[in-house]
Structures are given as C-alpha cells and as structure tokens.
Design a protein around this motif. Structure first.
Motif, PDB file in Angstrom:
ATOM      1  N   VAL A 121       0.359  52.518  12.752  1.00 28.09           N
ATOM      2  CA  VAL A 121       1.346  53.138  13.627  1.00 28.09           C
ATOM      3  C   VAL A 121       2.606  53.327  12.789  1.00 28.09           C
ATOM      4  N   VAL A 122       3.081  54.585  12.711  1.00 25.07           N
ATOM      5  CA  VAL A 122       4.261  54.868  11.889  1.00 25.07           C
ATOM      6  C   VAL A 122       5.337  55.532  12.730  1.00 25.07           C
ATOM      7  N   GLN A 123       6.579  55.412  12.237  1.00 23.79           N
ATOM      8  CA  GLN A 123       7.693  56.050  12.927  1.00 23.79           C
ATOM      9  C   GLN A 123       8.158  57.247  12.126  1.00 23.79           C
ATOM     10  N   TYR A 124       8.293  58.394  12.809  1.00 27.42           N
ATOM     11  CA  TYR A 124       8.807  59.611  12.194  1.00 27.42           C
ATOM     12  C   TYR A 124      10.259  59.768  12.629  1.00 27.42           C
ATOM     13  N   GLU A 125      11.168  59.586  11.674  1.00 32.77           N
ATOM     14  CA  GLU A 125      12.602  59.671  11.917  1.00 32.77           C
ATOM     15  C   GLU A 125      12.966  58.883  13.177  1.00 32.77           C
ATOM     16  N   ASP A 126      13.847  59.430  14.014  1.00 32.08           N
ATOM     17  CA  ASP A 126      14.192  58.751  15.268  1.00 32.08           C
ATOM     18  C   ASP A 126      13.490  59.413  16.437  1.00 32.08           C
ATOM     19  N   SER A 127      12.419  60.205  16.129  1.00 31.26           N
ATOM     20  CA  SER A 127      11.795  61.043  17.149  1.00 31.26           C
ATOM     21  C   SER A 127      10.553  60.444  17.785  1.00 31.26           C
ATOM     22  N   TYR A 128       9.595  60.011  16.942  1.00 35.26           N
ATOM     23  CA  TYR A 128       8.275  59.620  17.444  1.00 35.26           C
ATOM     24  C   TYR A 128       7.731  58.410  16.708  1.00 35.26           C
ATOM     25  N   ARG A 129       6.878  57.668  17.389  1.00 36.49           N
ATOM     26  CA  ARG A 129       5.965  56.723  16.762  1.00 36.49           C
ATOM     27  C   ARG A 129       4.595  57.348  16.956  1.00 36.49           C
ATOM     28  N   LEU A 130       3.766  57.362  15.917  1.00 33.99           N
ATOM     29  CA  LEU A 130       2.494  58.080  15.917  1.00 33.99           C
ATOM     30  C   LEU A 130       1.377  57.251  15.306  1.00 33.99           C
ATOM     31  N   CYS A 131       0.154  57.519  15.753  1.00 34.03           N
ATOM     32  CA  CYS A 131      -1.018  56.958  15.074  1.00 34.03           C
ATOM     33  C   CYS A 131      -2.248  57.764  15.456  1.00 34.03           C
ATOM     34  N   TYR A 132      -3.280  57.610  14.646  1.00 33.14           N
ATOM     35  CA  TYR A 132      -4.599  58.136  14.967  1.00 33.14           C
ATOM     36  C   TYR A 132      -5.486  56.950  15.310  1.00 33.14           C
ATOM     37  N   ILE A 133      -6.330  57.144  16.314  1.00 31.50           N
ATOM     38  CA  ILE A 133      -7.257  56.099  16.757  1.00 31.50           C
ATOM     39  C   ILE A 133      -8.661  56.669  16.730  1.00 31.50           C
ATOM     40  N   ARG A 134      -9.591  55.888  16.249  1.00 33.18           N
ATOM     41  CA  ARG A 134     -10.999  56.254  16.303  1.00 33.18           C
ATOM     42  C   ARG A 134     -11.564  55.466  17.474  1.00 33.18           C
ATOM     43  N   GLY A 135     -11.919  56.184  18.544  1.00 36.29           N
ATOM     44  CA  GLY A 135     -12.358  55.554  19.783  1.00 36.29           C
ATOM     45  C   GLY A 135     -13.856  55.340  19.818  1.00 36.29           C
ATOM     46  N   ASN A 136     -14.358  55.083  21.028  1.00 39.67           N
ATOM     47  CA  ASN A 136     -15.802  54.864  21.148  1.00 39.67           C
ATOM     48  C   ASN A 136     -16.511  56.123  20.684  1.00 39.67           C
ATOM     49  N   GLU A 137     -17.668  55.964  20.127  1.00 36.36           N
ATOM     50  CA  GLU A 137     -18.453  57.043  19.532  1.00 36.36           C
ATOM     51  C   GLU A 137     -17.783  57.649  18.312  1.00 36.36           C
ATOM     52  N   GLY A 138     -16.721  57.025  17.803  1.00 38.09           N
ATOM     53  CA  GLY A 138     -16.062  57.547  16.615  1.00 38.09           C
ATOM     54  C   GLY A 138     -15.138  58.723  16.882  1.00 38.09           C
ATOM     55  N   LEU A 139     -14.879  59.029  18.154  1.00 33.68           N
ATOM     56  CA  LEU A 139     -14.006  60.156  18.471  1.00 33.68           C
ATOM     57  C   LEU A 139     -12.581  59.876  18.013  1.00 33.68           C
ATOM     58  N   LEU A 140     -11.955  60.883  17.398  1.00 38.15           N
ATOM     59  CA  LEU A 140     -10.603  60.754  16.869  1.00 38.15           C
ATOM     60  C   LEU A 140      -9.600  61.320  17.860  1.00 38.15           C
ATOM     61  N   ILE A 141      -8.600  60.510  18.218  1.00 37.94           N
ATOM     62  CA  ILE A 141      -7.499  61.001  19.044  1.00 37.94           C
ATOM     63  C   ILE A 141      -6.195  60.596  18.369  1.00 37.94           C
ATOM     64  N   GLY A 142      -5.144  61.316  18.699  1.00 39.22           N
ATOM     65  CA  GLY A 142      -3.808  60.957  18.231  1.00 39.22           C
ATOM     66  C   GLY A 142      -2.992  60.447  19.389  1.00 39.22           C
ATOM     67  N   LEU A 143      -2.084  59.511  19.109  1.00 36.70           N
ATOM     68  CA  LEU A 143      -1.155  59.008  20.116  1.00 36.70           C
ATOM     69  C   LEU A 143       0.261  59.210  19.591  1.00 36.70           C
ATOM     70  N   ALA A 144       1.143  59.652  20.470  1.00 35.22           N
ATOM     71  CA  ALA A 144       2.534  59.857  20.107  1.00 35.22           C
ATOM     72  C   ALA A 144       3.420  59.254  21.188  1.00 35.22           C
ATOM     73  N   GLN A 145       4.407  58.486  20.771  1.00 37.10           N
ATOM     74  CA  GLN A 145       5.397  57.943  21.697  1.00 37.10           C
ATOM     75  C   GLN A 145       6.725  58.540  21.321  1.00 37.10           C
ATOM     76  N   GLN A 146       7.336  59.312  22.238  1.00 36.03           N
ATOM     77  CA  GLN A 146       8.626  59.917  21.978  1.00 36.03           C
ATOM     78  C   GLN A 146       9.700  58.854  22.088  1.00 36.03           C
ATOM     79  N   LEU A 147      10.611  58.821  21.110  1.00 35.69           N
ATOM     80  CA  LEU A 147      11.667  57.816  21.091  1.00 35.69           C
ATOM     81  C   LEU A 147      12.981  58.440  21.551  1.00 35.69           C
ATOM     82  N   GLY A 148      13.839  57.630  22.119  1.00 32.41           N
ATOM     83  CA  GLY A 148      15.165  58.078  22.504  1.00 32.41           C
ATOM     84  C   GLY A 148      15.164  59.349  23.323  1.00 32.41           C
ATOM     85  N   LYS A 149      14.369  59.329  24.413  1.00 33.00           N
ATOM     86  CA  LYS A 149      14.296  60.521  25.268  1.00 33.00           C
ATOM     87  C   LYS A 149      15.684  60.929  25.731  1.00 33.00           C
ATOM     88  N   LYS A 150      15.947  62.229  25.583  1.00 28.80           N
ATOM     89  CA  LYS A 150      17.270  62.754  25.957  1.00 28.80           C
ATOM     90  C   LYS A 150      17.309  63.088  27.413  1.00 28.80           C
TER      91      LYS A 150
END
Length: 150
Positions: A121-150
C-alpha cells in the motif's frame, strides 16, 4: 457534434471458475448482487462468436448504482486460456479499480478471504493511498483511498 453519443459504460466482464466464490469476494469489496442467470443457445453464441454456449452469469453493482461487473462462468465451451497470473504490466484488460473509504480495513477484510496485496500500500502525494490486490481465483483489483477530501 456527434449524433450518436455514448450513453454510459454498462459493465466490465470477468470470467471466473467459481461464480459463488467470485460473488462472495466482490460482496466483501462492497458490490451487491443485482441478478443471476444462465445464458445459453445459438443467439448468445452469435454475440460472442463461440457458437452454442452455456454461461452462468452474475451481475454485481456498485453502491452508487453506476458501475457493474458481469461475472461469467463458462459451462460450455470451456475457457481456453488463463490470464490470472499475468503481471500488472501485461497487455490487455487487467484490473478494475475501486475507491474505498479505508484501504487498510478493506485489505484486512479481503486478506481473511485469502486475498494478497501484490506490492504494498503506497501513498501518492497528499491525494491517494493505493494498492493492487490479487483476490480469490487470482483476480486482480485495485483499491484507492482518497485523502483529504475537499
């Protein structure tokens, strides 16, 4: 101006081995099962180019109702290739990205289902925290958490 305008993106299709497991995984992410059906026959094969087919599908919808995933399990014909272990830089469609309220909490919940963070899980500037997850069956999804919502 174009006379025939795009209205919306209807859904993203994902072929799976187990419809039940995929539904459970995406319900844990936060999507809701909108419907489930079996699609078969010559008319469906004319759309896909596969000839006669039998496919079990489940439509999953995001909480806002604007985005859908169509999960498909091909009974006949059988799947012919497997891209689930493809690295993040593979060509073609690869992943769906979801915006979540709390990325750490979501990673924790999905990990209990056997999902694994691909890198970290990494942070991009002051905007987002992001990661890729390999779920069941090996499916790849991305997750993004927006930081400091305006």
């Amino acid at each position: 101006m174009a006379t025939n305008q795009l209205l919306r993106m209807d859904n993203v299709g994902i072929v799976v081995e187990s419809l039940d497991e995929a539904i459970s995984f995406f319900e844990e992410v936060g999507l809701k099962l909108e419907g489930r059906a079996t699609v078969e026959g010559e008319w469906a094969g004319r759309v896909t180019g596969l000839g006669s087919q039998r496919v079990e599908i489940a439509m999953m919808v995001t909480p806002d109702g604007h985005s859908r995933l169509e999960l498909s399990r091909f009974v006949t014909p059988s799947p012919v290739s497997d891209h689930r272990t493809a690295p993040v830089n593979a060509l073609g469609y690869l992943r769906v990205m979801f915006t979540v309220e709390d990325i750490d909490e979501m990673v924790s919940r999905l990990s209990k289902l056997g999902a694994q963070v691909v890198g970290e899980v990494v942070q991009y500037e002051d905007s987002y925290r992001l990661c890729y997850i390999r779920g069941n069956e090996g499916l790849l999804i991305g997750l993004a958490q927006q930081l400091g919502k305006k």
